[in-house]
Motif scaffolding. Structure first.
Motif, PDB file in Angstrom:
ATOM      1  N   ILE A  38       0.832  -1.207   0.000  1.00 36.61           N
ATOM      2  CA  ILE A  38       0.000   0.000   0.000  1.00 36.61           C
ATOM      3  C   ILE A  38       0.862   1.252   0.000  1.00 36.61           C
ATOM      4  CG2 ILE A  38      -1.647   1.321   1.387  1.00 36.61           C
ATOM      5  CD1 ILE A  38      -2.886  -1.348   2.235  1.00 36.61           C
ATOM      6  N   ASP A  39       1.981   1.223   0.739  1.00 37.76           N
ATOM      7  CA  ASP A  39       2.878   2.372   0.769  1.00 37.76           C
ATOM      8  C   ASP A  39       3.490   2.639  -0.608  1.00 37.76           C
ATOM      9  OD1 ASP A  39       2.379   2.804   3.424  1.00 37.76           O
ATOM     10  OD2 ASP A  39       4.141   1.705   4.131  1.00 37.76           O
ATOM     11  N   GLU A  40       3.786   1.590  -1.343  1.00 33.12           N
ATOM     12  CA  GLU A  40       4.439   1.757  -2.638  1.00 33.12           C
ATOM     13  C   GLU A  40       3.448   2.021  -3.770  1.00 33.12           C
ATOM     14  OE1 GLU A  40       6.752  -1.712  -3.335  1.00 33.12           O
ATOM     15  OE2 GLU A  40       8.259  -1.243  -1.812  1.00 33.12           O
ATOM     16  N   SER A  41       2.192   1.663  -3.569  1.00 34.62           N
ATOM     17  CA  SER A  41       1.219   1.783  -4.650  1.00 34.62           C
ATOM     18  C   SER A  41       0.671   3.201  -4.749  1.00 34.62           C
ATOM     19  CB  SER A  41       0.065   0.800  -4.430  1.00 34.62           C
ATOM     20  OG  SER A  41      -0.900   0.922  -5.452  1.00 34.62           O
ATOM     21  N   GLU A  42       0.422   3.625  -5.973  1.00 38.91           N
ATOM     22  CA  GLU A  42      -0.215   4.919  -6.202  1.00 38.91           C
ATOM     23  C   GLU A  42      -1.733   4.823  -6.080  1.00 38.91           C
ATOM     24  OE1 GLU A  42       2.836   7.073  -9.330  1.00 38.91           O
ATOM     25  OE2 GLU A  42       1.232   5.796 -10.141  1.00 38.91           O
ATOM     26  N   GLU A  43      -2.223   3.633  -5.900  1.00 37.65           N
ATOM     27  CA  GLU A  43      -3.668   3.394  -5.865  1.00 37.65           C
ATOM     28  C   GLU A  43      -4.170   3.386  -4.425  1.00 37.65           C
ATOM     29  OE1 GLU A  43      -6.784   0.191  -7.924  1.00 37.65           O
ATOM     30  OE2 GLU A  43      -4.620  -0.143  -7.940  1.00 37.65           O
ATOM     31  N   SER A  44      -5.391   3.879  -4.229  1.00 32.34           N
ATOM     32  CA  SER A  44      -6.031   3.829  -2.916  1.00 32.34           C
ATOM     33  C   SER A  44      -6.935   2.611  -2.861  1.00 32.34           C
ATOM     34  CB  SER A  44      -6.850   5.102  -2.668  1.00 32.34           C
ATOM     35  OG  SER A  44      -6.015   6.242  -2.653  1.00 32.34           O
ATOM     36  N   PHE A  45      -6.877   1.890  -1.741  1.00 37.59           N
ATOM     37  CA  PHE A  45      -7.626   0.648  -1.617  1.00 37.59           C
ATOM     38  C   PHE A  45      -8.661   0.763  -0.512  1.00 37.59           C
ATOM     39  CE2 PHE A  45      -5.123  -1.756  -4.529  1.00 37.59           C
ATOM     40  CZ  PHE A  45      -3.834  -1.287  -4.416  1.00 37.59           C
ATOM     41  N   TYR A  46      -9.903   0.416  -0.847  1.00 43.59           N
ATOM     42  CA  TYR A  46     -10.946   0.269   0.152  1.00 43.59           C
ATOM     43  C   TYR A  46     -11.011  -1.187   0.619  1.00 43.59           C
ATOM     44  CZ  TYR A  46     -15.614  -0.289   2.091  1.00 43.59           C
ATOM     45  OH  TYR A  46     -16.669  -0.613   2.904  1.00 43.59           O
ATOM     46  N   SER A  47     -10.745  -2.094  -0.307  1.00 43.67           N
ATOM     47  CA  SER A  47     -10.760  -3.522  -0.005  1.00 43.67           C
ATOM     48  C   SER A  47      -9.724  -4.199  -0.900  1.00 43.67           C
ATOM     49  CB  SER A  47     -12.159  -4.109  -0.245  1.00 43.67           C
ATOM     50  OG  SER A  47     -12.204  -5.488   0.064  1.00 43.67           O
ATOM     51  N   LEU A  48      -8.835  -4.974  -0.291  1.00 40.65           N
ATOM     52  CA  LEU A  48      -7.704  -5.547  -1.039  1.00 40.65           C
ATOM     53  C   LEU A  48      -7.456  -6.987  -0.617  1.00 40.65           C
ATOM     54  CD1 LEU A  48      -5.108  -5.325  -2.846  1.00 40.65           C
ATOM     55  CD2 LEU A  48      -3.937  -4.464  -0.793  1.00 40.65           C
ATOM     56  N   VAL A  49      -7.268  -7.855  -1.615  1.00 40.02           N
ATOM     57  CA  VAL A  49      -6.766  -9.214  -1.403  1.00 40.02           C
ATOM     58  C   VAL A  49      -5.432  -9.300  -2.129  1.00 40.02           C
ATOM     59  CG1 VAL A  49      -7.123 -11.664  -1.789  1.00 40.02           C
ATOM     60  CG2 VAL A  49      -9.070 -10.210  -1.214  1.00 40.02           C
ATOM     61  N   LEU A  50      -4.373  -9.552  -1.384  1.00 44.40           N
ATOM     62  CA  LEU A  50      -3.017  -9.528  -1.941  1.00 44.40           C
ATOM     63  C   LEU A  50      -2.356 -10.888  -1.773  1.00 44.40           C
ATOM     64  CD1 LEU A  50      -0.550  -7.935  -3.083  1.00 44.40           C
ATOM     65  CD2 LEU A  50       0.047  -7.413  -0.697  1.00 44.40           C
ATOM     66  N   LEU A  51      -1.871 -11.422  -2.892  1.00 43.35           N
ATOM     67  CA  LEU A  51      -1.058 -12.642  -2.866  1.00 43.35           C
ATOM     68  C   LEU A  51       0.405 -12.240  -2.977  1.00 43.35           C
ATOM     69  CD1 LEU A  51      -0.617 -15.733  -3.017  1.00 43.35           C
ATOM     70  CD2 LEU A  51      -0.897 -15.547  -5.501  1.00 43.35           C
ATOM     71  N   VAL A  52       1.186 -12.569  -1.968  1.00 46.52           N
ATOM     72  CA  VAL A  52       2.619 -12.278  -1.953  1.00 46.52           C
ATOM     73  C   VAL A  52       3.378 -13.583  -2.176  1.00 46.52           C
ATOM     74  CG1 VAL A  52       4.554 -11.383  -0.617  1.00 46.52           C
ATOM     75  CG2 VAL A  52       2.307 -10.319  -0.397  1.00 46.52           C
ATOM     76  N   ILE A  53       4.174 -13.620  -3.239  1.00 47.42           N
ATOM     77  CA  ILE A  53       4.981 -14.807  -3.549  1.00 47.42           C
ATOM     78  C   ILE A  53       6.452 -14.460  -3.355  1.00 47.42           C
ATOM     79  CG2 ILE A  53       5.637 -16.472  -5.317  1.00 47.42           C
ATOM     80  CD1 ILE A  53       2.924 -16.071  -6.598  1.00 47.42           C
ATOM     81  N   GLN A  54       7.116 -15.233  -2.533  1.00 45.72           N
ATOM     82  CA  GLN A  54       8.530 -15.004  -2.236  1.00 45.72           C
ATOM     83  C   GLN A  54       9.359 -16.191  -2.712  1.00 45.72           C
ATOM     84  OE1 GLN A  54       9.395 -14.999   1.937  1.00 45.72           O
ATOM     85  NE2 GLN A  54      11.582 -14.636   1.659  1.00 45.72           N
ATOM     86  N   TYR A  55      10.386 -15.879  -3.501  1.00 46.27           N
ATOM     87  CA  TYR A  55      11.335 -16.921  -3.895  1.00 46.27           C
ATOM     88  C   TYR A  55      12.615 -16.721  -3.107  1.00 46.27           C
ATOM     89  CZ  TYR A  55      14.671 -19.680  -6.517  1.00 46.27           C
ATOM     90  OH  TYR A  55      15.653 -20.579  -6.859  1.00 46.27           O
ATOM     91  N   ASP A  56      12.936 -17.682  -2.268  1.00 40.66           N
ATOM     92  CA  ASP A  56      14.137 -17.629  -1.435  1.00 40.66           C
ATOM     93  C   ASP A  56      15.297 -18.229  -2.225  1.00 40.66           C
ATOM     94  OD1 ASP A  56      16.173 -17.957   0.476  1.00 40.66           O
ATOM     95  OD2 ASP A  56      14.712 -18.154   2.085  1.00 40.66           O
ATOM     96  N   ASN A  57      16.258 -17.393  -2.590  1.00 44.18           N
ATOM     97  CA  ASN A  57      17.393 -17.852  -3.381  1.00 44.18           C
ATOM     98  C   ASN A  57      18.248 -18.873  -2.642  1.00 44.18           C
ATOM     99  OD1 ASN A  57      17.198 -15.988  -5.819  1.00 44.18           O
ATOM    100  ND2 ASN A  57      17.238 -14.504  -4.151  1.00 44.18           N
ATOM    101  N   TYR A  58      18.350 -18.714  -1.318  1.00 45.54           N
ATOM    102  CA  TYR A  58      19.239 -19.575  -0.548  1.00 45.54           C
ATOM    103  C   TYR A  58      18.668 -20.988  -0.411  1.00 45.54           C
ATOM    104  CZ  TYR A  58      21.674 -15.267   0.619  1.00 45.54           C
ATOM    105  OH  TYR A  58      22.359 -14.085   0.536  1.00 45.54           O
ATOM    106  N   SER A  59      17.390 -21.083  -0.128  1.00 43.45           N
ATOM    107  CA  SER A  59      16.773 -22.402   0.050  1.00 43.45           C
ATOM    108  C   SER A  59      16.158 -22.947  -1.231  1.00 43.45           C
ATOM    109  CB  SER A  59      15.681 -22.323   1.125  1.00 43.45           C
ATOM    110  OG  SER A  59      14.649 -21.431   0.727  1.00 43.45           O
ATOM    111  N   ASP A  60      16.122 -22.121  -2.274  1.00 45.16           N
ATOM    112  CA  ASP A  60      15.510 -22.503  -3.551  1.00 45.16           C
ATOM    113  C   ASP A  60      14.071 -22.973  -3.320  1.00 45.16           C
ATOM    114  OD1 ASP A  60      15.338 -22.905  -6.290  1.00 45.16           O
ATOM    115  OD2 ASP A  60      16.057 -24.973  -6.173  1.00 45.16           O
ATOM    116  N   GLU A  61      13.334 -22.191  -2.547  1.00 47.33           N
ATOM    117  CA  GLU A  61      11.954 -22.519  -2.203  1.00 47.33           C
ATOM    118  C   GLU A  61      11.033 -21.346  -2.530  1.00 47.33           C
ATOM    119  OE1 GLU A  61      10.470 -25.184  -0.973  1.00 47.33           O
ATOM    120  OE2 GLU A  61      12.232 -26.460  -0.685  1.00 47.33           O
ATOM    121  N   TYR A  62       9.802 -21.699  -2.882  1.00 50.86           N
ATOM    122  CA  TYR A  62       8.765 -20.696  -3.090  1.00 50.86           C
ATOM    123  C   TYR A  62       7.843 -20.676  -1.871  1.00 50.86           C
ATOM    124  CZ  TYR A  62      10.008 -20.434  -8.051  1.00 50.86           C
ATOM    125  OH  TYR A  62      10.665 -20.252  -9.238  1.00 50.86           O
ATOM    126  N   TYR A  63       7.573 -19.485  -1.376  1.00 54.48           N
ATOM    127  CA  TYR A  63       6.630 -19.292  -0.284  1.00 54.48           C
ATOM    128  C   TYR A  63       5.546 -18.314  -0.749  1.00 54.48           C
ATOM    129  CZ  TYR A  63      10.576 -21.208   2.328  1.00 54.48           C
ATOM    130  OH  TYR A  63      11.609 -21.997   2.759  1.00 54.48           O
TER     131      TYR A  63
END
Length: 255
Positions: free
Chosen positions: A84-109
């Motif tokens: 939300i801090d980085e987005s230029e958009e204002s949100f009243y209701s938000l569903v956010l999927l965050v995908i993290q790829y860990d380079n060290y463990s070679d795992e997706y979270y």
């Protein structure tokens, strides 16, 4: 003297460059308004992005809730507040999927964050149904992000519209069928056991004993009266409910 000045300027320039690169890598990003998919670090293949964006747009259509996906590389923490801090958009209701790829463990979270109205309308059980769905879990964990994100978007749409909850009528019918089957098995067991007893050899009572009833009488012994006092007074107590306001948010779970 001049050599020392030149060396100092070179070192200073290098330090400023490194600092600038660090700042640009970990902060100062801007997410344009309406950007459905943000891939920071080329986690998602370019060939898959158009199909993913189309699926998110389709899932978001007709909803007051915005569905967004953010993917990145690294071990740093990132959630809906950063988005939300980085987005230029204002949100009243938000569903956010965050995908993290860990380079060290070679795992997706992956994590599900909700903000605003979606934080209250999507229940914890629905969050678990989304995160544990085979199409979401198996695909994202194996690196097939396209299929995993598309499945997530479809489920997020259903949850936002209130359609992801169990079908009450279907659940009731299944419960009744199970109850009838269990009752039938129990009754059948009792019937067979009783029938088996009837076939057992009975004792020849008439041959060895007899009963000749001469007097029949009913005797009243005593009676008991139980009185229960019901208090109808309210005692002056009262209950009142409170409302809720938008703006709440949080990380609902991750896998």
């Amino acid at each position: 003297m001049k050599t020392k000045v030149v060396i100092f300027l070179i070192i200073t320039t290098l330090l400023l460059t490194v600092i600038g690169l660090t700042v640009s890598a970990y902060g100062g990003f801007i997410i344009p308004s309406g950007e459905l998919l943000t891939d920071r670090g080329d986690v998602i293949p370019d060939a898959d992005e158009d199909e993913i964006i189309a699926a998110i747009a389709e899932a978001e259509s007709g909803l007051d809730t915005k569905i967004r996906v953010f993917a990145y590389r690294g071990t740093s923490y990132y959630d809906y507040l950063d988005y939300i801090d980085e987005s230029e958009e204002s949100f009243y209701s938000l569903v956010l999927l965050v995908i993290q790829y860990d380079n060290y463990s070679d795992e997706y979270y992956y994590y599900l964050d909700t903000y605003g109205d979606a934080y209250y309308s999507i229940k914890d059980k629905e969050v678990d149904r989304i995160l544990d769905n085979n199409e979401v879990y198996d695909n994202i964990k194996s690196g097939n992000l396209r299929e995993g994100i598309i499945a997530f978007a479809t489920l997020a749409k259903k949850a936002s519209a209130g359609d992801l909850r169990p079908d009450f009528v279907k659940a009731l019918i299944i419960s009744l069928v199970i109850a009838v089957i269990v009752a039938f098995i129990v009754c059948l067991s009792i019937y067979l056991a009783y029938k088996k007893k009837l076939h057992a050899e009975s004792y020849p009572l008439n041959r060895f004993a007899s009963l000749d009833l001469k007097i029949e009488r009913d005797s009243f012994v005593t009676k008991f009266i139980t009185r229960v006092r019901i208090n109808t007074s309210n005692g002056g107590s009262s209950r009142s409910g409170g409302g809720r306001s938008g703006g709440g948010g949080g990380r609902r779970g991750g896998r």
